[in-house]
Design an enzyme around this catalytic site. Structure first.
Site, mmCIF file in Angstrom:
data_model
loop_
_atom_site.group_PDB
_atom_site.id
_atom_site.type_symbol
_atom_site.label_atom_id
_atom_site.label_comp_id
_atom_site.label_asym_id
_atom_site.label_seq_id
_atom_site.Cartn_x
_atom_site.Cartn_y
_atom_site.Cartn_z
ATOM 1 N N SER A 127 1.146 -1.076 0.184
ATOM 2 C CA SER A 127 -0.029 0.044 -0.134
ATOM 3 C C SER A 127 0.873 1.284 0.106
ATOM 4 O O SER A 127 1.897 1.102 0.485
ATOM 5 C CB SER A 127 -0.849 -0.075 1.257
ATOM 6 O OG SER A 127 -1.320 1.441 1.598
ATOM 7 N N TYR A 154 -2.063 -1.443 11.265
ATOM 8 C CA TYR A 154 -2.389 -2.039 9.900
ATOM 9 C C TYR A 154 -1.159 -1.769 8.824
ATOM 10 O O TYR A 154 -0.524 -2.501 8.172
ATOM 11 C CB TYR A 154 -3.392 -1.668 9.213
ATOM 12 C CG TYR A 154 -3.813 -1.515 7.805
ATOM 13 C CD1 TYR A 154 -3.389 -0.524 6.934
ATOM 14 C CD2 TYR A 154 -3.885 -3.080 7.269
ATOM 15 C CE1 TYR A 154 -3.394 -0.830 5.397
ATOM 16 C CE2 TYR A 154 -3.941 -3.317 5.748
ATOM 17 C CZ TYR A 154 -3.832 -2.143 4.750
ATOM 18 O OH TYR A 154 -3.628 -2.451 3.740
ATOM 19 N N LYS A 158 2.068 -3.895 6.690
ATOM 20 C CA LYS A 158 2.627 -3.831 5.163
ATOM 21 C C LYS A 158 3.986 -3.289 5.272
ATOM 22 O O LYS A 158 4.776 -4.269 4.540
ATOM 23 C CB LYS A 158 1.825 -2.522 4.298
ATOM 24 C CG LYS A 158 0.256 -3.123 4.185
ATOM 25 C CD LYS A 158 0.170 -4.086 3.656
ATOM 26 C CE LYS A 158 -1.347 -4.529 3.332
ATOM 27 N NZ LYS A 158 -1.538 -5.834 2.799
HETATM 28 P P1 NAD Z 1 -10.862 -7.470 1.497
HETATM 29 O O1 NAD Z 1 -10.975 -7.456 3.046
HETATM 30 O O2 NAD Z 1 -11.908 -7.124 0.565
HETATM 31 O O3 NAD Z 1 -10.200 -8.693 1.112
HETATM 32 C C1 NAD Z 1 -9.155 -9.548 1.737
HETATM 33 C C2 NAD Z 1 -9.932 -11.036 1.927
HETATM 34 O O4 NAD Z 1 -8.900 -11.987 2.648
HETATM 35 C C3 NAD Z 1 -11.298 -11.127 2.301
HETATM 36 O O5 NAD Z 1 -11.863 -12.096 1.685
HETATM 37 C C4 NAD Z 1 -10.994 -11.927 3.724
HETATM 38 O O6 NAD Z 1 -12.318 -12.920 4.208
HETATM 39 C C5 NAD Z 1 -9.657 -12.748 3.565
HETATM 40 N N1 NAD Z 1 -8.871 -12.993 4.459
HETATM 41 C C6 NAD Z 1 -8.349 -12.071 5.831
HETATM 42 N N2 NAD Z 1 -7.686 -12.715 6.500
HETATM 43 C C7 NAD Z 1 -7.597 -13.989 6.193
HETATM 44 C C8 NAD Z 1 -6.855 -15.347 6.464
HETATM 45 N N3 NAD Z 1 -6.103 -15.205 7.569
HETATM 46 N N4 NAD Z 1 -6.864 -16.480 5.761
HETATM 47 C C9 NAD Z 1 -7.545 -16.421 4.732
HETATM 48 N N5 NAD Z 1 -8.285 -15.384 4.182
HETATM 49 C C10 NAD Z 1 -8.237 -14.099 4.869
HETATM 50 O O7 NAD Z 1 -9.835 -6.514 1.131
HETATM 51 P P2 NAD Z 1 -9.289 -5.582 -0.273
HETATM 52 O O8 NAD Z 1 -9.671 -4.248 -0.224
HETATM 53 O O9 NAD Z 1 -9.527 -6.631 -1.386
HETATM 54 O O10 NAD Z 1 -7.667 -5.632 -0.162
HETATM 55 C C11 NAD Z 1 -6.933 -6.706 -0.443
HETATM 56 C C12 NAD Z 1 -5.324 -6.517 -0.015
HETATM 57 O O11 NAD Z 1 -5.035 -5.350 -0.535
HETATM 58 C C13 NAD Z 1 -5.188 -6.423 1.308
HETATM 59 O O12 NAD Z 1 -3.872 -7.048 1.543
HETATM 60 C C14 NAD Z 1 -5.328 -4.988 1.796
HETATM 61 O O13 NAD Z 1 -4.400 -4.730 2.680
HETATM 62 C C15 NAD Z 1 -4.753 -4.468 0.325
HETATM 63 N N6 NAD Z 1 -4.719 -3.221 0.223
HETATM 64 C C16 NAD Z 1 -6.145 -2.640 -0.115
HETATM 65 C C17 NAD Z 1 -6.249 -1.265 -0.213
HETATM 66 C C18 NAD Z 1 -7.628 -0.600 -0.460
HETATM 67 O O14 NAD Z 1 -8.015 0.371 -0.133
HETATM 68 N N7 NAD Z 1 -8.774 -1.593 -0.498
HETATM 69 C C19 NAD Z 1 -5.389 -0.535 -0.488
HETATM 70 C C20 NAD Z 1 -3.916 -0.902 -0.432
HETATM 71 C C21 NAD Z 1 -3.831 -2.163 -0.045
HETATM 72 C C1 WQD Z 2 -10.006 8.929 1.300
HETATM 73 C C2 WQD Z 2 -10.174 10.554 1.562
HETATM 74 C C3 WQD Z 2 -10.668 10.970 3.780
HETATM 75 C C4 WQD Z 2 -14.233 9.197 4.096
HETATM 76 C C5 WQD Z 2 -7.200 3.904 3.513
HETATM 77 C C6 WQD Z 2 -6.064 3.458 4.088
HETATM 78 C C7 WQD Z 2 -5.030 2.818 3.210
HETATM 79 C C8 WQD Z 2 -5.853 2.096 2.040
HETATM 80 C C9 WQD Z 2 -6.808 2.825 1.436
HETATM 81 C C10 WQD Z 2 -5.547 -0.334 2.971
HETATM 82 C C11 WQD Z 2 -9.526 10.775 2.619
HETATM 83 C C12 WQD Z 2 -11.790 11.114 2.786
HETATM 84 C C13 WQD Z 2 -13.111 9.531 3.576
HETATM 85 C C14 WQD Z 2 -15.440 10.113 4.597
HETATM 86 C C15 WQD Z 2 -13.986 11.588 3.699
HETATM 87 N N1 WQD Z 2 -6.535 0.830 2.650
HETATM 88 N N2 WQD Z 2 -13.155 10.998 3.425
HETATM 89 N N3 WQD Z 2 -15.186 11.379 4.301
HETATM 90 O O1 WQD Z 2 -7.733 7.053 4.060
HETATM 91 O O2 WQD Z 2 -6.756 7.427 1.841
HETATM 92 O O3 WQD Z 2 -6.653 5.158 2.701
HETATM 93 O O4 WQD Z 2 -7.859 3.271 2.518
HETATM 94 O O5 WQD Z 2 -4.470 -0.566 2.588
HETATM 95 O O6 WQD Z 2 -4.368 2.134 3.694
HETATM 96 O O7 WQD Z 2 -5.409 4.221 4.931
HETATM 97 O O8 WQD Z 2 -8.982 6.244 1.960
HETATM 98 O O9 WQD Z 2 -11.199 5.991 1.400
HETATM 99 O O10 WQD Z 2 -10.627 6.236 3.976
HETATM 100 O O11 WQD Z 2 -10.420 8.268 2.604
HETATM 101 O O12 WQD Z 2 -13.710 13.049 3.519
HETATM 102 O O13 WQD Z 2 -16.614 9.808 4.949
HETATM 103 O O14 WQD Z 2 -11.572 10.749 1.498
HETATM 104 O O15 WQD Z 2 -10.228 12.259 4.640
HETATM 105 O O16 WQD Z 2 -8.966 12.109 2.404
HETATM 106 P P1 WQD Z 2 -7.558 6.569 2.559
HETATM 107 P P2 WQD Z 2 -10.258 6.816 2.497
#
Ligand code: NAD
Ligand code: WQD
Length: 349
Positions: A127, A154, A158
């Site tokens: 991330s 969290y 990463k």
């Molecule tokens: P998500 O929660 O939709 O998907 C994660 C999946 O992993 C879920 O289906 C959950 O059931 C499964 N899971 C969790 N722990 C597990 C375990 N111990 N064993 C087996 N399955 C397990 O999340 P996402 O948004 O699809 O994110 C996927 C990956 O991308 C994560 O590693 C997250 O940290 C990373 N990521 C997400 C974002 C975002 O904004 N969504 C941004 C950057 C990085």
């Molecule tokens: C985006 C922007 C808020 C909600 C997070 C995690 C990051 C990654 C992605 C896992 C920000 C604004 C949001 C609301 C708002 N996840 N906001 N009102 O914080 O950039 O990243 O999700 O890896 O690790 O930190 O994403 O969607 O929460 O916020 O104004 O009700 O929207 O301030 O600027 P963020 P977000």
């Protein structure tokens, strides 16, 4: 001969979209998920979109023996895309031990098993959070940007997991890895199939912006609060790099081809974003314009822990992976709205 890819967390938001793209690119997909944050019905959505139902094992990756049995059952797995993790920033502050155990132990189990079962390549979901708040003069942020101290357990998982992979490879482990640092994935597959169900299914009140916007537009939430309009940005609201989840999924297909089939460095890092930033206010206004649906919103105080502005320099992924996020923002936001409408039509929310 089709190559088989293990997709951990494959019924999740990004994993399900990536499974669709992998299948459509000609890979066999095996999904492992413990369904802690997703539903088994996602497999139906993947099948309706692709015509292929991926193999599925309900396994908790913290369980070494259960994870080992997956490799025994599917001996032709050649690569892994590791999505499985807990990802809620706020929750991680309340439950740090759960986050460290889930996000770190799951990776350790996979890394230990890979060489034993001749699994060559690992794509890791990282991330942009590892960069923290880059210095404004260093935007867009490159892969060489300094990492900043994580602001949540969290985010720390990463950072720690990236280091674990690097240390393991430096120890001489016979594996390769590509680390993908995502910015803000949004939207949903705009499947031609009316009943395909894959998208972001947040549990409870959404923390992320886009689900909150679509739920407010649907009337599920009363009003969106824009967290802060006194930032040092053109309109005072925060800036992020919002990337279409389908474009993000396609980046994984490109990365998998590279990590499996080419003579490359044993570990590589890529920013996966659009390369430009949009403010929170721009997102709301673009959503309203694209969907013709009004969003009730107000300005509120800053959210603790938010960084002011970040967007990625993704030229390395563009040139080396031959990949680029090119879906217009209005189309992406429209896909998020269509997903919300589908959830309503199906009585999900
Ligand atoms: P998500 O929660 O939709 O998907 C994660 C999946 O992993 C879920 O289906 C959950 O059931 C499964 N899971 C969790 N722990 C597990 C375990 N111990 N064993 C087996 N399955 C397990 O999340 P996402 O948004 O699809 O994110 C996927 C990956 O991308 C994560 O590693 C997250 O940290 C990373 N990521 C997400 C974002 C975002 O904004 N969504 C941004 C950057 C990085
Ligand atoms: C985006 C922007 C808020 C909600 C997070 C995690 C990051 C990654 C992605 C896992 C920000 C604004 C949001 C609301 C708002 N996840 N906001 N009102 O914080 O950039 O990243 O999700 O890896 O690790 O930190 O994403 O969607 O929460 O916020 O104004 O009700 O929207 O301030 O600027 P963020 P977000």
């Amino acid at each position: 001969m089709k190559q088989t890819i293990l997709v951990t967390g494959g019924t999740g938001f990004i994993g399900s979209h990536t499974s669709v793209e992998l299948i459509e690119a000609g890979y066999n997909v095996v999904i492992v998920d413990n369904l802690s944050n997703s539903k088994i019905e996602v497999l139906d959505g993947i099948e309706k979109i692709t015509g292929t139902r991926p193999a599925f094992e309900q396994v908790d990756l913290r369980d070494f023996e259960a994870t080992k049995n997956v490799f025994l059952k599917y001996p032709d797995i050649e690569g892994i895309i590791h999505f499985a993790a807990s990802k809620a920033v706020g929750e991680s502050v309340q439950e740090p031990l759960m986050y460290y155990r889930n996000n770190v132990v799951s990776l350790l189990n996979l890394l230990e098993l890979m060489p034993q079962y001749n699994v060559k390549g690992l794509i890791f979901s990282s991330s942009c959070t590892v960069y923290g708040q880059p210095n404004p003069e260093n935007l867009p942020v490159t892969e060489e940007a300094p990492h900043q101290k994580a602001t949540s357990p969290y985010g720390n998982t990463k950072e720690i997991n990236e280091q674990i992979i690097l240390d393991y490879i430096h120890s001489g482990a016979n594996i390769k890895s590509i680390v993908l640092r995502y910015f803000n994935p949004i939207g949903a597959h705009s499947s031609a199939h009316p009943s395909a169900l894959i998208g972001e299914l947040p549990n409870g009140v959404p923390n992320n912006l886009i689900p909150y916007v679509t739920q407010t537009a649907m009337g599920i939430r009363k009003e969106l609060t824009i967290f802060g309009n006194d930032y040092n940005t053109p309109d005072g609201t925060c800036i992020r790099d919002y990337i279409y989840v389908v474009d993000l999924a396609k980046a994984h297909v490109a990365a998998m081809a590279r990590v499996l089939d080419q003579d490359t460095d044993k570990i590589e890092y890529f920013n996966i974003g659009t390369g430009h930033g949009n403010s929170t206010l721009e997102i709301v206004e673009t959503f309203e314009h694209a969907t013709k649906v009004k969003v009730n919103w107000k300005y509120g105080p800053r959210r603790e822990g938010d960084i002011e502005k970040i967007w990625g320099d993704c030229s390395k992924a563009n040139s080396i992976l031959g990949w680029k996020a090119d879906t217009p923002l209005s189309d992406v936001l429209l896909s998020a709205w269509k997903w919300q409408e589908k959830l309503r039509a199906d009585g999900v929310m």
